[in-house]
Scaffold this motif. Structure first.
Motif, PDB file in Angstrom:
ATOM      1  N   ARG A 221      -0.137 -10.205  -8.251  1.00 21.30           N
ATOM      2  CA  ARG A 221      -0.766 -10.913  -7.140  1.00 21.30           C
ATOM      3  C   ARG A 221       0.133 -10.883  -5.912  1.00 21.30           C
ATOM      4  O   ARG A 221      -0.337 -10.768  -4.799  1.00 21.30           O
ATOM      5  CB  ARG A 221      -1.058 -12.365  -7.525  1.00 21.30           C
ATOM      6  CG  ARG A 221      -2.349 -12.555  -8.249  1.00 21.30           C
ATOM      7  CD  ARG A 221      -2.745 -14.014  -8.253  1.00 21.30           C
ATOM      8  NE  ARG A 221      -1.681 -14.920  -8.620  1.00 21.30           N
ATOM      9  CZ  ARG A 221      -1.403 -15.336  -9.845  1.00 21.30           C
ATOM     10  NH1 ARG A 221      -2.110 -14.906 -10.851  1.00 21.30           N
ATOM     11  NH2 ARG A 221      -0.417 -16.176 -10.067  1.00 21.30           N
ATOM     12  N   ALA A 222       1.431 -10.982  -6.121  1.00 19.63           N
ATOM     13  CA  ALA A 222       2.374 -11.018  -4.997  1.00 19.63           C
ATOM     14  C   ALA A 222       2.373  -9.710  -4.221  1.00 19.63           C
ATOM     15  O   ALA A 222       2.642  -9.695  -3.031  1.00 19.63           O
ATOM     16  CB  ALA A 222       3.778 -11.327  -5.497  1.00 19.63           C
ATOM     17  N   MET A 223       2.067  -8.602  -4.867  1.00 27.51           N
ATOM     18  CA  MET A 223       2.104  -7.308  -4.202  1.00 27.51           C
ATOM     19  C   MET A 223       0.710  -6.718  -4.007  1.00 27.51           C
ATOM     20  O   MET A 223       0.558  -5.521  -3.878  1.00 27.51           O
ATOM     21  CB  MET A 223       2.996  -6.346  -4.989  1.00 27.51           C
ATOM     22  CG  MET A 223       4.455  -6.754  -4.984  1.00 27.51           C
ATOM     23  SD  MET A 223       5.140  -7.073  -3.345  1.00 27.51           S
ATOM     24  CE  MET A 223       5.165  -5.443  -2.658  1.00 27.51           C
ATOM     25  N   ALA A 224      -0.312  -7.560  -3.997  1.00 25.81           N
ATOM     26  CA  ALA A 224      -1.677  -7.075  -3.797  1.00 25.81           C
ATOM     27  C   ALA A 224      -1.797  -6.421  -2.423  1.00 25.81           C
ATOM     28  O   ALA A 224      -1.300  -6.926  -1.432  1.00 25.81           O
ATOM     29  CB  ALA A 224      -2.667  -8.229  -3.915  1.00 25.81           C
ATOM     30  N   THR A 225      -2.459  -5.279  -2.401  1.00 21.50           N
ATOM     31  CA  THR A 225      -2.664  -4.529  -1.164  1.00 21.50           C
ATOM     32  C   THR A 225      -3.989  -4.931  -0.541  1.00 21.50           C
ATOM     33  O   THR A 225      -5.003  -4.994  -1.217  1.00 21.50           O
ATOM     34  CB  THR A 225      -2.694  -3.019  -1.453  1.00 21.50           C
ATOM     35  OG1 THR A 225      -1.500  -2.657  -2.125  1.00 21.50           O
ATOM     36  CG2 THR A 225      -2.810  -2.231  -0.171  1.00 21.50           C
ATOM     37  N   LEU A 226      -3.974  -5.175   0.759  1.00 15.96           N
ATOM     38  CA  LEU A 226      -5.175  -5.493   1.516  1.00 15.96           C
ATOM     39  C   LEU A 226      -5.365  -4.445   2.601  1.00 15.96           C
ATOM     40  O   LEU A 226      -4.424  -3.734   2.961  1.00 15.96           O
ATOM     41  CB  LEU A 226      -5.058  -6.879   2.148  1.00 15.96           C
ATOM     42  CG  LEU A 226      -4.828  -8.037   1.181  1.00 15.96           C
ATOM     43  CD1 LEU A 226      -4.534  -9.309   1.951  1.00 15.96           C
ATOM     44  CD2 LEU A 226      -6.031  -8.215   0.285  1.00 15.96           C
ATOM     45  N   ALA A 227      -6.550  -4.374   3.144  1.00 17.52           N
ATOM     46  CA  ALA A 227      -6.821  -3.473   4.269  1.00 17.52           C
ATOM     47  C   ALA A 227      -6.284  -4.103   5.558  1.00 17.52           C
ATOM     48  O   ALA A 227      -6.063  -5.310   5.633  1.00 17.52           O
ATOM     49  CB  ALA A 227      -8.314  -3.224   4.393  1.00 17.52           C
ATOM     50  N   GLY A 228      -6.088  -3.276   6.566  1.00 18.73           N
ATOM     51  CA  GLY A 228      -5.555  -3.733   7.845  1.00 18.73           C
ATOM     52  C   GLY A 228      -6.347  -4.842   8.507  1.00 18.73           C
ATOM     53  O   GLY A 228      -5.808  -5.606   9.312  1.00 18.73           O
ATOM     54  N   ASN A 229      -7.628  -4.968   8.166  1.00 18.35           N
ATOM     55  CA  ASN A 229      -8.432  -6.056   8.730  1.00 18.35           C
ATOM     56  C   ASN A 229      -7.896  -7.425   8.336  1.00 18.35           C
ATOM     57  O   ASN A 229      -8.188  -8.415   8.994  1.00 18.35           O
ATOM     58  CB  ASN A 229      -9.892  -5.925   8.293  1.00 18.35           C
ATOM     59  CG  ASN A 229     -10.579  -4.774   8.989  1.00 18.35           C
ATOM     60  OD1 ASN A 229     -10.253  -4.429  10.117  1.00 18.35           O
ATOM     61  ND2 ASN A 229     -11.528  -4.162   8.310  1.00 18.35           N
ATOM     62  N   ALA A 230      -7.100  -7.491   7.268  1.00 18.91           N
ATOM     63  CA  ALA A 230      -6.546  -8.765   6.801  1.00 18.91           C
ATOM     64  C   ALA A 230      -5.600  -9.398   7.822  1.00 18.91           C
ATOM     65  O   ALA A 230      -5.361 -10.597   7.770  1.00 18.91           O
ATOM     66  CB  ALA A 230      -5.821  -8.562   5.473  1.00 18.91           C
ATOM     67  N   ILE A 231      -5.078  -8.598   8.736  1.00 22.08           N
ATOM     68  CA  ILE A 231      -4.157  -9.145   9.739  1.00 22.08           C
ATOM     69  C   ILE A 231      -4.789  -9.240  11.120  1.00 22.08           C
ATOM     70  O   ILE A 231      -4.087  -9.366  12.127  1.00 22.08           O
ATOM     71  CB  ILE A 231      -2.841  -8.330   9.798  1.00 22.08           C
ATOM     72  CG1 ILE A 231      -3.108  -6.862  10.145  1.00 22.08           C
ATOM     73  CG2 ILE A 231      -2.054  -8.487   8.505  1.00 22.08           C
ATOM     74  CD1 ILE A 231      -1.850  -6.072  10.459  1.00 22.08           C
ATOM     75  N   ALA A 232      -6.120  -9.220  11.168  1.00 27.52           N
ATOM     76  CA  ALA A 232      -6.814  -9.280  12.461  1.00 27.52           C
ATOM     77  C   ALA A 232      -6.399 -10.498  13.271  1.00 27.52           C
ATOM     78  O   ALA A 232      -6.140 -10.398  14.473  1.00 27.52           O
ATOM     79  CB  ALA A 232      -8.326  -9.262  12.242  1.00 27.52           C
TER      80      ALA A 232
END
Length: 95
Positions: free
Chosen positions: A7-18
């Motif tokens: 869970r700590a290293m789960a990858t998200l798409a760039g939209n997660a930092i919008a």
């Protein structure tokens, strides 16, 4: 313990930092064009790989996985390292 590590290293798409991008740059940036300084891949911020639970927020190239951006917030001040980008171009304003 392994489940917590995953869970700590789960990858998200760039939209997660919008929201973070909006706070830092003052405009919508997920559709900004980037060039990776390591592999010369061209992509939009929305296509990057984001790790929110690293030391700070780490953004990686989707092609070579090199670090292209790092955001660290300390005492309500966000510092941004864009050293992994050869170019960052804001998308043209839509009419």
């Amino acid at each position: 313990m392994e489940a917590a590590s995953n869970r700590a290293m789960a990858t998200l798409a760039g939209n997660a930092i919008a929201g973070m991008l909006l706070d830092v740059f003052g405009i919508e940036m997920t559709d900004a064009k980037c060039v990776c300084a390591t592999c010369d891949a061209q992509f939009h911020i929305a296509e990057t790989e984001v790790y929110l639970r690293a030391p700070g927020t780490v953004v990686r190239c989707h092609r070579c996985r090199a670090t292209v951006m790092v955001f660290v917030t300390v005492r309500d001040v966000t510092c941004v390292d864009l050293g992994g980008l050869a170019a960052l171009e804001r998308a043209a304003e839509r009419r």
